[in-house]
Design a protein around this motif. Sequence first.
Motif, PDB file in Angstrom:
ATOM      1  N   ASP A   4     129.970  68.741  67.557  1.00  0.00           N
ATOM      2  CA  ASP A   4     128.727  69.427  67.964  1.00  0.00           C
ATOM      3  C   ASP A   4     127.439  68.799  67.446  1.00  0.00           C
ATOM      4  O   ASP A   4     126.921  68.692  66.351  1.00  0.00           O
ATOM      5  CB  ASP A   4     128.536  70.665  67.247  1.00  0.00           C
ATOM      6  N   ASN A   5     126.792  67.947  68.553  1.00  0.00           N
ATOM      7  CA  ASN A   5     125.362  67.243  68.061  1.00  0.00           C
ATOM      8  C   ASN A   5     124.463  67.893  67.782  1.00  0.00           C
ATOM      9  O   ASN A   5     123.786  67.645  66.627  1.00  0.00           O
ATOM     10  CB  ASN A   5     125.082  66.535  69.506  1.00  0.00           C
ATOM     11  N   THR A   6     124.362  69.317  68.182  1.00  0.00           N
ATOM     12  CA  THR A   6     122.924  70.096  67.330  1.00  0.00           C
ATOM     13  C   THR A   6     123.237  70.510  65.816  1.00  0.00           C
ATOM     14  O   THR A   6     122.585  70.234  65.313  1.00  0.00           O
ATOM     15  CB  THR A   6     122.812  71.510  68.124  1.00  0.00           C
ATOM     16  N   VAL A   7     124.710  71.007  65.575  1.00  0.00           N
ATOM     17  CA  VAL A   7     125.032  71.029  64.259  1.00  0.00           C
ATOM     18  C   VAL A   7     124.913  69.834  63.388  1.00  0.00           C
ATOM     19  O   VAL A   7     124.476  69.910  62.395  1.00  0.00           O
ATOM     20  CB  VAL A   7     126.482  71.664  64.137  1.00  0.00           C
ATOM     21  N   ALA A  60     123.090  67.246  63.953  1.00  0.00           N
ATOM     22  CA  ALA A  60     121.643  67.057  63.766  1.00  0.00           C
ATOM     23  C   ALA A  60     120.964  68.042  62.767  1.00  0.00           C
ATOM     24  O   ALA A  60     120.422  67.115  61.574  1.00  0.00           O
ATOM     25  CB  ALA A  60     120.600  66.793  65.011  1.00  0.00           C
ATOM     26  N   LEU A  61     121.047  69.110  62.668  1.00  0.00           N
ATOM     27  CA  LEU A  61     120.476  69.952  61.685  1.00  0.00           C
ATOM     28  C   LEU A  61     121.299  69.712  60.217  1.00  0.00           C
ATOM     29  O   LEU A  61     120.591  69.843  59.413  1.00  0.00           O
ATOM     30  CB  LEU A  61     120.946  71.391  62.224  1.00  0.00           C
TER      31      LEU A  61
END
Length: 311
Positions: free
Chosen positions: A14-17, A19-20
């Motif tokens: 999961d790229n969003t998770v 990055a965050l």
Amino acid sequence: MAETTPIFTPLKADNTVAALSVAGATAFIALSTLFAKTLTTDALGPALSPFQVSQGRFVFALMFFICAAAVMRPRISRPHWGLHLARTGCGWGGVTLMFASVAYIPMADATALTFTSPVFTLIFAVVLLGERVGWVRWAAVALALTGAAVLLRPTPESFQPAALLALGAAVAMGTENIWIKKLTRREGRLQILLVNNVLGVCIASAAVLALGWQLPTYAQWAGLAGVGLAMAAAQSLYINGMARADASFVAPFNYGTLVFAALFDAVIFGAVPDWVSWLGAAIIVAGALLLAWREGRKRPAGLHPGAGVVK
């Protein structure tokens, strides 16, 4: 000893998770450095030695991970003690030198210099692991070391000897990454963190007892807890991010540490980075990003480097 299969379940990509998680980790890394700076100066009482601050970092982080292990009950495999000792010794040296440097130079400068650690990882990979390095990666090394030279301000009027402490931290951290790469191929994430902090407490306590331990003030106890818990949170978030996305995607978010360090230093200590600091940092980041880009192209999708455990 033969290599064993890692005992952990891969996390869902999961790229969003990712990055965050890594961005959050950089904020906590900068926060731990801020706490260290208040402890190694007289902001909270008589200055503590960097050795005592690094001991606090390991003690309180270990408490955090013991609580995490009690809840998660991870399956523990047989640790490779030689690799763990090598990794923890380098990590302890790196964090102690880092904490020493921020007592004398701006946090942004010290942080930027530690970003040369991937360069030293590459150099040691050639020396210790026999890896072959092409011209793109050597160009990245040259860029990062040029940026470090700029930050060292190598003139009689502006040279900062304490900056060599931060550069030494980068060398230690770069060496540590070699051992982390080996460990992550054979042991689970929480096990690595637990063993690392147990050994870190032993090494740091032996050093500080030999060199002299002083009773912290109440505010300094809080600061020591802040260093350890902030670093534990950073380690947890960083590993989560590295486990969910390719390292080439995650790499640019690492440099949030530089932004947070500069922000904290400016707000708390009034230390605003000058143009030399920004120039040196920009050159180092350019070299490190070039290296990350090259590594990302060479690595098959879904594989990550072993440098996913911060100090």
